[in-house]
Design a protein around this motif. Sequence first.
Motif, PDB file in Angstrom:
ATOM      1  N   ASP A 355      63.329  42.231 106.484  1.00  0.00           N
ATOM      2  CA  ASP A 355      63.689  41.363 105.151  1.00  0.00           C
ATOM      3  C   ASP A 355      64.335  40.224 105.687  1.00  0.00           C
ATOM      4  O   ASP A 355      65.993  40.499 105.408  1.00  0.00           O
ATOM      5  CB  ASP A 355      64.151  42.409 104.106  1.00  0.00           C
ATOM      6  CG  ASP A 355      64.202  41.410 102.781  1.00  0.00           C
ATOM      7  OD1 ASP A 355      63.783  40.290 102.887  1.00  0.00           O
ATOM      8  OD2 ASP A 355      64.692  42.151 101.866  1.00  0.00           O
TER       9      ASP A 355
ATOM     10  N   SER B 175      48.686  42.416  94.285  1.00  0.00           N
ATOM     11  CA  SER B 175      49.804  41.645  93.367  1.00  0.00           C
ATOM     12  C   SER B 175      48.864  41.078  92.495  1.00  0.00           C
ATOM     13  O   SER B 175      49.423  40.363  91.352  1.00  0.00           O
ATOM     14  CB  SER B 175      50.582  40.792  93.888  1.00  0.00           C
ATOM     15  OG  SER B 175      49.881  39.654  94.619  1.00  0.00           O
ATOM     16  N   LEU B 195      54.870  34.518  93.289  1.00  0.00           N
ATOM     17  CA  LEU B 195      55.957  34.457  92.764  1.00  0.00           C
ATOM     18  C   LEU B 195      56.165  32.683  92.108  1.00  0.00           C
ATOM     19  O   LEU B 195      57.194  32.096  92.207  1.00  0.00           O
ATOM     20  CB  LEU B 195      56.941  34.423  93.747  1.00  0.00           C
ATOM     21  CG  LEU B 195      57.059  35.745  94.394  1.00  0.00           C
ATOM     22  CD1 LEU B 195      58.279  35.771  95.415  1.00  0.00           C
ATOM     23  CD2 LEU B 195      57.214  36.990  93.586  1.00  0.00           C
ATOM     24  N   ARG B 237      58.520  40.577 103.241  1.00  0.00           N
ATOM     25  CA  ARG B 237      59.248  40.399 101.945  1.00  0.00           C
ATOM     26  C   ARG B 237      58.303  40.660 100.563  1.00  0.00           C
ATOM     27  O   ARG B 237      58.635  41.298  99.627  1.00  0.00           O
ATOM     28  CB  ARG B 237      59.833  38.965 101.790  1.00  0.00           C
ATOM     29  CG  ARG B 237      60.329  38.626 100.510  1.00  0.00           C
ATOM     30  CD  ARG B 237      61.812  39.132 100.653  1.00  0.00           C
ATOM     31  NE  ARG B 237      62.417  38.589  99.261  1.00  0.00           N
ATOM     32  CZ  ARG B 237      63.800  38.589  99.157  1.00  0.00           C
ATOM     33  NH1 ARG B 237      64.741  38.968  99.911  1.00  0.00           N
ATOM     34  NH2 ARG B 237      64.090  38.072  97.939  1.00  0.00           N
ATOM     35  N   GLN B 240      57.422  43.972 100.443  1.00  0.00           N
ATOM     36  CA  GLN B 240      58.791  44.981  99.605  1.00  0.00           C
ATOM     37  C   GLN B 240      58.783  44.725  98.137  1.00  0.00           C
ATOM     38  O   GLN B 240      59.240  45.589  97.367  1.00  0.00           O
ATOM     39  CB  GLN B 240      59.973  44.284 100.568  1.00  0.00           C
ATOM     40  CG  GLN B 240      61.150  45.245 100.514  1.00  0.00           C
ATOM     41  CD  GLN B 240      62.211  44.599 101.048  1.00  0.00           C
ATOM     42  OE1 GLN B 240      62.434  43.502 100.830  1.00  0.00           O
ATOM     43  NE2 GLN B 240      63.279  45.301 101.766  1.00  0.00           N
ATOM     44  N   SER B 241      58.495  43.422  97.837  1.00  0.00           N
ATOM     45  CA  SER B 241      58.741  43.194  96.351  1.00  0.00           C
ATOM     46  C   SER B 241      57.707  43.985  95.607  1.00  0.00           C
ATOM     47  O   SER B 241      57.959  44.240  94.491  1.00  0.00           O
ATOM     48  CB  SER B 241      58.342  41.667  96.196  1.00  0.00           C
ATOM     49  OG  SER B 241      56.862  41.612  96.460  1.00  0.00           O
ATOM     50  N   ASN B 243      57.213  47.280  96.407  1.00  0.00           N
ATOM     51  CA  ASN B 243      57.434  48.385  96.833  1.00  0.00           C
ATOM     52  C   ASN B 243      56.345  49.138  97.765  1.00  0.00           C
ATOM     53  O   ASN B 243      56.025  50.401  97.635  1.00  0.00           O
ATOM     54  CB  ASN B 243      57.731  49.458  95.771  1.00  0.00           C
ATOM     55  CG  ASN B 243      59.296  49.296  95.435  1.00  0.00           C
ATOM     56  OD1 ASN B 243      60.039  48.562  96.061  1.00  0.00           O
ATOM     57  ND2 ASN B 243      59.530  49.984  94.131  1.00  0.00           N
ATOM     58  N   GLU B 306      60.271  48.371  89.392  1.00  0.00           N
ATOM     59  CA  GLU B 306      60.328  46.874  88.952  1.00  0.00           C
ATOM     60  C   GLU B 306      61.360  46.864  88.054  1.00  0.00           C
ATOM     61  O   GLU B 306      61.611  47.708  87.167  1.00  0.00           O
ATOM     62  CB  GLU B 306      59.088  46.567  88.428  1.00  0.00           C
ATOM     63  CG  GLU B 306      58.254  45.922  89.520  1.00  0.00           C
ATOM     64  CD  GLU B 306      56.878  45.329  89.146  1.00  0.00           C
ATOM     65  OE1 GLU B 306      56.556  45.292  87.875  1.00  0.00           O
ATOM     66  OE2 GLU B 306      56.074  44.892  89.726  1.00  0.00           O
ATOM     67  N   GLN B 310      61.080  41.711  85.873  1.00  0.00           N
ATOM     68  CA  GLN B 310      59.992  41.420  86.530  1.00  0.00           C
ATOM     69  C   GLN B 310      58.538  41.901  85.804  1.00  0.00           C
ATOM     70  O   GLN B 310      57.874  41.293  85.597  1.00  0.00           O
ATOM     71  CB  GLN B 310      59.872  42.499  87.899  1.00  0.00           C
ATOM     72  CG  GLN B 310      60.574  41.646  88.796  1.00  0.00           C
ATOM     73  CD  GLN B 310      60.634  42.394  90.193  1.00  0.00           C
ATOM     74  OE1 GLN B 310      61.007  43.575  90.084  1.00  0.00           O
ATOM     75  NE2 GLN B 310      60.649  41.769  91.499  1.00  0.00           N
TER      76      GLN B 310
END
Lengths: 819, 587
Positions: A355, B175, B195, B237, B240-241, B243, B306, B310
């Motif tokens: 990250d 997503s 995003l 990233r 990760q966002s 999970n 979340e 979010q």
Amino acid sequence: MAAAILGRLTVTAKPPSEPAGRMRGPPHCLHPVPGRPRALRLRYLPRARFPLPKRRLEVNPGGLRLSMKERFECCKQVTFLQQGKRALAAYGVVMGPLSIPSTQVLEEQAQESDDLTDSEESVYSGLEDSGSDSSTEEEAEDQDSGDEGTLKGSLLSKKAQARMASQKKEQVQCRSLETESMPSAQQGLPLRGEYEDDSSDEEDVRNTVGNIPMEWYQDYPHVGYDLDGKRIYKPIRTKDELDKFLDKMENPDYWRTVQDKQTGVDVRLTDEQVELVQRLQKGQFGDVHLNPYEPAVDFFSSQVMIHPVTNRPADKRSFIPSLLEKEKVSKLVHAIKMGWIKPRKPKEDTPTYYDLWAQEDPNSILGRHKMHVPAPKLRLPGHEESYNPPPEYLLSEEEKLAWEQQEAAERKLNFLPQQYRCLRAVPAYARFIHERFERCLDLYLCPRQRKMRVNVDPEDLIPKLPKPRDLQPFPTTQALVYRGHTGLVRCLSISPSGQWLVSGSDDGTVRFWEVSSARCMKTLPVEGVVKSVAWNPNPAVCLVAVAVEQSVLLVNPCLGDKLLYGATDQVIEAYEPPEEERLQPVTWAVAASAEHTRGVRLIIRHGKPVKQVTWHPRGDYLASVLADDGHTQVLIHQASKRWSQSPFRRSKGQVQCVLFHPLRPFFFVATQRYVRLYNLLKQELAKKLLTNCKWVSSMAVHPAGDNLICGSYDTKLAWFDLDLSTKPYRVLRHHKKALRSVAFHKHYPLFASGSDDGSVIVCHGMVYNDLLQNPLIVPVKVLKGHAPARDLGVLDVLFHPTQPWLFSSGADATIRLFA
Amino acid sequence: MGGLEKKKYERGSATNYITRNKARKKLQLSLADFRRLCILKGIYPHEPKHKKKVNKGSTAARTFYLLKDIKFLLHEPIVNKFREYKVFVRKLRKAYGKSEWNTVERLKDNKPSYKLDHIIKERYPTFIDALRDLDDALSMCFLFATFPRTGKCHVQTIQLCRRLTMEFLNYVIASRSLRKVFLSIKGIYYQAEVLGQPITWIAPYAFAHDHPTDVDYRVMATFTEFYTTLLGFVNFRLYQSLNLHYPPKIEGQAEAEQKPEEGQAYAMDSESYMEKLSALSASLARVVAPNPEDEVQVDEFPVDGESVEQEEARKKEQEAVEKQKKLFEGLRFFLNREVPREPIAFIIRFHCKRCFGGRVSWDKSVCIGATYDVRDPTITHQIVDRPSLEKQVIGRYYLQPQWVFDSVNAKMCLPVADYFPGVLLPPHLSPFVSEKDGDYIPPEKLKLLALQRGENPAEESGEEEEDDSDEDDDDDEGSEGEEHSEKEDEGKLKKLEEQRSQGKKLPVKVSVGTVRLEDKQRSAQEEQSEEKRLAIMMMKKREKYLYQKIMFGKKRKVREATRLAEKRKAHDAATKSEKKTKKVRRE
């Protein structure tokens, strides 16, 4: 016995390490023989194949030095011994006169060694070879010779065997001497055998020439020399073909008979020899009993044995550190010290991706990022890029052709729109990689610049001006057209009362019109083109100045109030010439009677053509402009005194037009690019206005006298605020073509400009009494009516003195009134 | 006068810029290294405002870099790595020449390598910055992923590109952020909204590349080096966002269900997984397959971890694109072999809700991961791209692939009648065009808009066409009206004048005038336009220029729109007449 001892002694006198046989042997034995390489090959079979006794060297006498190789040969021979006699006999043939120990001897030794307990396998241990040995050997030899003596071929081998045996014996003997371990009983015996072998010398017809091409002896009767140096003669070969044939037919051994080239004798090969040849031809080992795949024995194994493999003392070098190694190590050390050699880096276990933006620090935004110009994104595709676009987006044939002829950089689309019926028909796009590559080039090679994209509503750019409707009155429509002239109407003037209009034209007439009815009241023909007309601004005087050719005519139009024009005539007639004649640049003349009836009263004759004439607002003075280069371009006349003068001493360029200030004693003179303002009282230059124009055509002054407009041939109209600056307050570029004339209205805040494009533009030009407020200029109307002729449109414009009316004269021979 | 003498070009903009050659010399780099450095660090030339001043009076064509940028490069650790690498290559060559294999080995072990992490962090201080710049990275990676494994560039690079792009697609599916798809003649455009940032990329059609000779692959490789690093970090990233595991972890159970013999839960590092990765979309499709247990496991990423915000944002977004997301819900697709499997499978899977959504399968011989057969009776739609089919199963639609794309762009299932195999397809419109008023809108788009509003075009199609044409006409008039107005005015004036002058010719006679009705509106309009014209006359020179430029652009737009409309009209007329002649012939 003594002789034997003697012989022994002689033998032992030789260095023990040297094989005695070699010294004793005949010189030719040093020559290599054809059989030898094979023997060598056999010798060098892999060591491990030969099982070697481990303890054999323990009885080796300490003083005896043998090379490994020698020792190895010996062991091998021992093994050979056990493999049978026949094969070894065959060896003897092949090897010929070799200096290796004879197999037979070895055989004997082996036989002996069987009995011996302590040296059963060692060659060298069998030093006790005794007379009994040799006797048995002799016997055997005798037997052999008895057996094979008949055969020629075997003879040779016999000899060789014998020789070898003798050599071996010598060696053995001398060694036994050295070791001093020989049993006394066996001592005397070997001496006899030594010379026995030599006894067969006479039979030995071996060639001593050595390994040479035998062709060298072709032309000689002999083929070489025997051991005694005597010639060996070639056998008398009387065999012709027939003999050979008979031999072939009759001799059953013909196929195994070969000729010995060295001696020239025919040799019949024995069965063993034939077998050997066959085996060799097959590529097998010469020895039948040799097993090439014996189980391997690891001599130098990792197992530590109680006895050393070699008894050789360790070298000195094994106790001294190696210089070479030291050097190498020191080099490495130096390289490490200097950092030339680096230790292997440990592999990094950190993950390649993690990250990265875990802690987003707003402070990490550098100043660089503010200067950063992000690359514009690629344009998103439109309908035309679709594989199946609407039909209107496909290019027609002409468009395609045009597209192909365009430069690649100029094309609006970088591809040709295509239509495919279905998805499977869509091919790969040939320029895909190209386009990505070009994008790459753009990204790193293309200079970037921040360009302010003008995102304005165009309506916002239009200045907010008062509406023309609020600025009325101004002329809006064409009211009257005055027709009558036949040539273009160059000039206009109006009577102060606004009732009469005078116009001068290229057709050589001056016409007087009634304004309200557009009637031509009077026509005054003159000789030549009328360049300028000017009605006297004094309402008490009815007089018109007309510039024709080289003269200015003062005309009384006899229009309007009779009293008024009568009074004018009276004033003119009442003139009394002064006593003394003054020198004048012009001549004043009274019109002749014919002309007088037409209205002309006075004629001012200039020497040059007159371009313009204009009155002073009071009506007494008038100025005329001559088409000349000198300083007398401008003349000022006083009508009442019939007197003229040239106000300027020097020329400042070609004068375009002149104008009197409406209120003050000022005089405007416009040259090509400048307007000069002279104070007539002080007789000095008051101001010089820079028009920023290429060529001034006309000018007009505001009735209040503080503002001046100036038209030019390069389509500009410059408004000067005389109090403000010498530079134009505002430059208007309304017209498309050259301006011919400009005019101010006497009362209304209006001015107008006429141009060659046939239009008259009326502007609202408000001048405020408050000096702090700048004049307001608003165009209010574009008046069109004159048809352009010969590239000329409107030639003169004029405002009505009291009404918001506008007169314009044009190249189409008309005068128009806009109201 | 006192003071120091002022020299030219020693202050001001001349000192802010540096030419490329000078920069190169300052950095002591070869041109190739400089190029690499510029690409990696994102340094580009700037166009100075006053080129002549910067160029010290010369007008020669030069590229200028900002001096600050170059100074900034001076401290870059990668520059040293470049030099080290050069030395390494020299040593290696020498060792090879001397056949010192030990040295070769040692040198290879210590091969200098560099990382681009810090550069990425520096170029994109925030994650959003990186997302904004992702378009080119994705397009490039998608291109490299289709390269052959031989020549042109390293196999590792190609594999990495393939992996990263697949991971990104995986994220897009997870997503649910795909917005638009477009089949162009160049490739397939996708647009996803990640995003809040629209990310557009193009993937080429799956054909072998005809490698051009005039392309410098080293430049592209350098870019790809940077882009792969960027994409890797962005992927991490993004995963990760949500999970999600990174590298992506295929659900063990789902995996086991499909292929029990393969018990690899985390196979990314193994060779076999790399092979499977080439069919990533397929295998992932199975991960998402309807499975109650699966749902729970899947739930872990979108819901559990979340935050409220979010979630709210997600809800809003979901509402906005709910329609689009549930597009293929409950449908079962089968892809024929001739259909490009990967994009369509990707899109269909995207638009299926994980649990109950439609499913997609294909012929077993095409790729691994086929879940059901052609003969499966539950198939509702079969995507076919061949002119005709010999035998058709009743109970399912046979459709051309364009239907999928058009439906996605329209955010609704379009009527299937236009997309049967062998039928002339309706035009495929670009979803990226948003027409403003005044632009030309193709009639198909109008129809589509009507459909989206909920009108039924089937009944009104005839009328609508007429309407369209009428509208077009109106537009034309509107646009041309202004242009013509002046001319008309002039003409009228002329006529008037002529009449008047003729009247003047007979001054005595007075003819009876007719009452002329004044069109008040018209006159008011004229007055206004006159006012405008006069005001324009009073504009300053610069503003006038600008104004005229803007107006020119506007006029050109109008002209183009009318041109397209006319073309369309002509085309329609031609097709109509053709139809008529055909009819006549038939009769």
